[in-house]
Design an enzyme around this catalytic site. Structure first.
Site, PDB file in Angstrom:
ATOM      1  N   GLY A  27      35.054  39.645  45.539  1.00 20.51           N
ATOM      2  CA  GLY A  27      34.184  39.942  46.031  1.00 20.51           C
ATOM      3  C   GLY A  27      32.552  40.313  44.963  1.00 20.51           C
ATOM      4  O   GLY A  27      31.968  40.318  45.867  1.00 20.51           O
ATOM      5  N   SER A  28      32.913  40.472  43.800  1.00 13.38           N
ATOM      6  CA  SER A  28      31.906  41.042  42.974  1.00 13.38           C
ATOM      7  C   SER A  28      31.113  39.759  42.940  1.00 13.38           C
ATOM      8  O   SER A  28      30.026  39.517  42.440  1.00 13.38           O
ATOM      9  CB  SER A  28      32.473  41.608  41.974  1.00 13.38           C
ATOM     10  N   LEU A  35      49.162  33.837  35.003  1.00 11.04           N
ATOM     11  CA  LEU A  35      47.914  33.057  34.519  1.00 11.04           C
ATOM     12  C   LEU A  35      48.113  31.687  33.390  1.00 11.04           C
ATOM     13  O   LEU A  35      47.554  31.439  32.667  1.00 11.04           O
ATOM     14  CB  LEU A  35      47.160  33.768  33.667  1.00 11.04           C
ATOM     15  N   ASP A  93      50.875  42.647  40.040  1.00  5.89           N
ATOM     16  CA  ASP A  93      51.475  41.199  39.900  1.00  5.89           C
ATOM     17  C   ASP A  93      52.393  40.751  38.803  1.00  5.89           C
ATOM     18  O   ASP A  93      53.240  40.022  38.423  1.00  5.89           O
ATOM     19  CB  ASP A  93      51.090  39.960  40.918  1.00  5.89           C
ATOM     20  N   GLU A 115      31.854   4.347  27.960  1.00 11.87           N
ATOM     21  CA  GLU A 115      31.070   2.899  27.847  1.00 11.87           C
ATOM     22  C   GLU A 115      31.073   2.026  26.180  1.00 11.87           C
ATOM     23  O   GLU A 115      31.772   1.017  26.244  1.00 11.87           O
ATOM     24  CB  GLU A 115      29.749   2.683  27.562  1.00 11.87           C
ATOM     25  N   GLY A 155      41.642  39.501  42.286  1.00 11.69           N
ATOM     26  CA  GLY A 155      42.445  40.234  43.725  1.00 11.69           C
ATOM     27  C   GLY A 155      40.917  40.298  44.052  1.00 11.69           C
ATOM     28  O   GLY A 155      39.726  39.816  43.737  1.00 11.69           O
ATOM     29  N   GLU A 195      41.296  33.641  40.284  1.00 11.81           N
ATOM     30  CA  GLU A 195      42.564  34.447  40.834  1.00 11.81           C
ATOM     31  C   GLU A 195      42.492  35.844  41.240  1.00 11.81           C
ATOM     32  O   GLU A 195      42.260  36.770  40.024  1.00 11.81           O
ATOM     33  CB  GLU A 195      43.691  34.207  40.396  1.00 11.81           C
TER      34      GLU A 195
END
Length: 375
Positions: free
Chosen positions: A310-311, A209, A205, A58, A305, A303
């Site tokens: 899944g968790s 990051l 890997d 604004e 694994g 990112e």
């Protein structure tokens, strides 16, 4: 009353476009766009919130409009704030400018900043809410989620083959998707406040990051006088037992790193540590997100694994999935996601597609939970 088909809609649509210019640079503040028209209906000012601590949308629009704002209308994607932080209340600035009407898309859920609409009404300004609310919510969803739920908005990104494999049987995964897809990932990373990965990904890997500096949105968009060349993303490693090696690239000092370990772990990483309770599936992820929220993190990019994803999925803590699918098959290898608490088809996690498009040769799918539940 706001016209959902005429000039009102066009001006609010432009305000939403302006708000999007601040994505990735305003945290922990919201992205906001504003358009101001004169008493005769001509656009006389435009602005957006470009960086945290800078002028609000604004204020930027009023600066352009000057005296032409008097008797006019302000179209704002978020209710004007009514508190003094690093800047003054936008409600007072609008009153001082003599704006006669304010149309805002979304009410401010922050109890500290809300109330601008009431103050404006109390001083005789016509205030209307709800025009293009869905679009304004979408452009500001990370911040709105963080305020409403008290935790960061979580985007889970993964890359996989058409048969759902994120790595080959020998563990190799570079590269399943194309250079175009990887560039798109860096763009999305740069919009987030924190990148989160599990210890399995770190050990397998050894990623940095980080987001490529050339794609840093602050460097591209912040106006002259904005602080620094760009924000540094917080890197977060979920490492219950403290196994992050001291030589890991995530500890290279290029960006701040937080390692989350269990409260009973014999932690060794030479890094900023946070100790969290254990659960039967690993660390308490809700406690992790609460910790990140306390550090001003509004949006998280999850990112690798498969186990960590899944968790997060099991606990209902993922707000958006960005999947990159390569036109390829492996037949065997690492799955993109691990156990997610589904034992029968009745417990399946249902999602809906928001966007599907080709990025280079790969398919990018963006999806959201079918039912947004209180989490």
């Amino acid at each position: 009353m706001a016209d959902p088909t005429g000039p009102d809609q066009a001006h609010m649509a432009r305000a939403v476009e302006l708000a999007a210019l601040g994505r990735g640079t305003t945290s922990p503040n919201p992205v906001v766009g504003c358009v101001i028209t004169s008493a005769s209906g001509e656009v006389v000012g435009e602005g957006y919130h470009a960086y945290a601590g800078g002028p609000h949308a604004e204020i930027a629009a009023l600066s352009q409009a000057g005296e032409l704002a008097r008797g006019g209308t302000a179209y704002v994607t978020l209710e004007p704030c009514d508190h003094t932080g690093r800047t003054g209340p936008c409600s007072e600035a609008l009153l001082a400018a003599g704006v006669a009407r304010v149309v805002h898309a979304v009410a401010d859920p922050n109890p500290r900043a809300g109330g601008g609409a009431d103050r404006l009404r109390a001083h005789g300004v016509t205030v209307e809410q709800g025009l293009l609310a869905e679009r304004a919510e979408a452009v500001n969803i990370e911040w709105l989620t963080s305020v409403r739920l008290g935790r960061p908005y979580v985007t889970w990104k993964f890359a996989a083959t058409l048969d759902g494999r994120s790595a080959a049987a020998d563990g190799s995964s570079q590269w399943i998707t194309s250079a175009e897809a990887r560039a798109d990932v860096h763009r999305l990373r740069a919009e987030a406040d924190a990148i989160v990965a599990g210890i399995g990904t770190i050990l397998a890997d050894d990623p940095r990051l980080t987001a490529r500096p050339t794609l840093d949105l602050t460097a591209d968009r912040a106006p002259e006088g904005a602080p620094g060349p760009g924000k540094r993303l917080l890197r977060v490693v979920v490492d219950a037992d403290g196994r992050t090696p001291p030589t890991a690239r995530v500890l290279d000092g290029q960006a701040p790193t937080l390692v989350a370990v269990a409260d009973d772990a014999d932690a060794r990483p030479d890094a900023d540590l946070v100790r969290l309770p254990r659960t039967e599936h690993g660390l308490d992820l809700r406690a992790l997100l609460k910790e990140l929220a306390g550090r001003g993190v509004v949006s998280v990019f999850l990112e690798g694994g498969a186990t960590l994803a899944g968790s997060f999925l099991r606990d209902g803590l993922i707000d958006r999935v960005v999947a990159y699918l390569a036109p390829a098959f492996l037949g065997e290898g690492r799955a993109a996601v691990g156990p997610a608490g589904v034992g029968t088809i009745a417990g399946i996690h249902r999602w809906h597609y928001q966007d599907i498009r080709l990025i280079g040769p790969d398919l990018r799918i963006i999806a959201h939970p079918l039912e947004m539940k209180e989490r």
